[in-house]
Design an enzyme around this catalytic site. Structure first.
Site, PDB file in Angstrom:
ATOM      1  N   GLN A  65      -5.154   1.233   3.997  1.00  0.00           N
ATOM      2  CA  GLN A  65      -4.592   2.560   4.185  1.00  0.00           C
ATOM      3  C   GLN A  65      -3.078   2.519   4.340  1.00  0.00           C
ATOM      4  O   GLN A  65      -2.365   3.376   3.819  1.00  0.00           O
ATOM      5  CB  GLN A  65      -5.221   3.217   5.427  1.00  0.00           C
ATOM      6  CG  GLN A  65      -4.644   4.571   5.794  1.00  0.00           C
ATOM      7  CD  GLN A  65      -4.780   5.606   4.687  1.00  0.00           C
ATOM      8  OE1 GLN A  65      -5.708   5.544   3.877  1.00  0.00           O
ATOM      9  NE2 GLN A  65      -3.861   6.570   4.638  1.00  0.00           N
ATOM     10  N   GLU A  66      -2.589   1.504   5.017  1.00  0.00           N
ATOM     11  CA  GLU A  66      -1.152   1.427   5.302  1.00  0.00           C
ATOM     12  C   GLU A  66      -0.326   1.102   4.064  1.00  0.00           C
ATOM     13  O   GLU A  66       0.707   1.711   3.819  1.00  0.00           O
ATOM     14  CB  GLU A  66      -0.895   0.358   6.375  1.00  0.00           C
ATOM     15  CG  GLU A  66      -1.382   0.720   7.766  1.00  0.00           C
ATOM     16  CD  GLU A  66      -0.493   1.747   8.450  1.00  0.00           C
ATOM     17  OE1 GLU A  66       0.530   2.152   7.869  1.00  0.00           O
ATOM     18  OE2 GLU A  66      -0.825   2.133   9.585  1.00  0.00           O
ATOM     19  N   SER A  67      -0.759   0.109   3.283  1.00  0.00           N
ATOM     20  CA  SER A  67       0.107  -0.376   2.194  1.00  0.00           C
ATOM     21  C   SER A  67      -0.634  -0.696   0.903  1.00  0.00           C
ATOM     22  O   SER A  67      -0.017  -1.111  -0.074  1.00  0.00           O
ATOM     23  CB  SER A  67       0.817  -1.657   2.650  1.00  0.00           C
ATOM     24  OG  SER A  67      -0.137  -2.717   2.794  1.00  0.00           O
TER      25      SER A  67
END
Length: 268
Positions: A65-67
């Site tokens: 989700q982050e990167s």
């Protein structure tokens, strides 16, 4: 086996002489061979999960989700790397290079582990704090009413259930976290060129993996032994040059030449 054609002698000599750092007996070639080694993110996630007692699936879900598993990712707010650590957070976690995948994931794992402890294992609250900060979770008594944070928690939890696989994402292990900070860096230039003897061919045939190479090198001598060998080799060479020059000087003196004349002949 004969060792010859030592190249880049000045650089190696300087490296061996200017090293004031103490080395322990555990110093070995594997520390140096493992630097700049390609590894999969899956390996790093598993390593981080074991170290900080966090679900490996949760770590991968956060990273997705982050990167989207991008070690070079930078957000508009300045968050960096796989786990999107903010500069201040990275510093607090001891991450010196947020774009190094292993450091970044280890830092993210350490952070989410602390948050899980803080919220008694409540994954959703820990994720909300990871995204919006513990202050906002405390302020609102739960997941903050921010659309971004609420969507974040939902998406990470969805990824959490998908058994993500990051084994096909390869990164360079730049820092080699298993390397002690009390070691020096091996010169990147070639130090020893071996003659193409039958012994060398046999060694090359017998070593097919990095692990086997490490074992072979450590059987011969340690990194400390190698640096001592370089010091002895070049130290002896300088001594020989000095002794030879002194012998020439004494020969000139025996011929009755004065010091100015000797110096003039030496400069020719």
């Amino acid at each position: 086996m004969q060792v010859n054609n030592v190249s880049n002698s000045t650089q190696v000599l300087q490296t061996s002489r200017t090293t004031n750092t103490k080395k322990t007996s555990s110093t070995s070639f594997d520390s140096y061979l493992n630097q700049n080694k390609e590894v999969s993110l899956e390996e790093i996630f598993e390593k981080a999960a074991d170290k900080y007692d966090v679900s490996v699936d949760l770590l991968k879900a956060i990273a997705k989700q982050e990167s989207n598993f991008n070690a070079d990712a930078v957000s508009k707010s300045g968050a960096m790397g796989v786990m999107q650590l903010m500069p201040a957070t990275a510093k607090e976690l001891g991450v010196t290079n947020a774009f190094d995948a292993e450091q970044n994931i280890m830092g993210g794992a350490k952070y989410i582990s602390k948050l899980l402890d803080q919220y008694n294992g409540d994954t959703k609250l820990a994720l909300a704090a990871y995204n919006a900060g513990s202050g906002n979770v405390r302020k609102y008594g739960g997941i903050p009413p921010f659309k971004e944070t609420q969507n974040y928690v939902v998406k990470v939890m969805q990824y959490y259930e998908q058994n993500l696989d990051a084994s096909n994402v390869m990164v360079t292990n730049k820092t080699a976290s298993n390397v002690s900070t009390n070691t020096t860096t091996l010169p990147t230039t070639s130090v020893v060129n071996r003659s193409n003897s039958s012994d060398d061919v046999e060694i090359n045939k017998s070593i097919s993996t990095t692990e086997e190479l490490e074992d072979k090198l450590n059987e011969i001598f340690s990194m400390n032994d190698y640096l001592k060998m370089i010091e002895i080799m070049f130290g002896s060479e300088e001594k020989q040059d000095s002794e030879q020059e002194d012998a020439i000087y004494q020969s000139y003196k025996q011929l009755g030449m004065s010091t100015p004349i000797i110096n003039m002949l030496k400069g020719i």
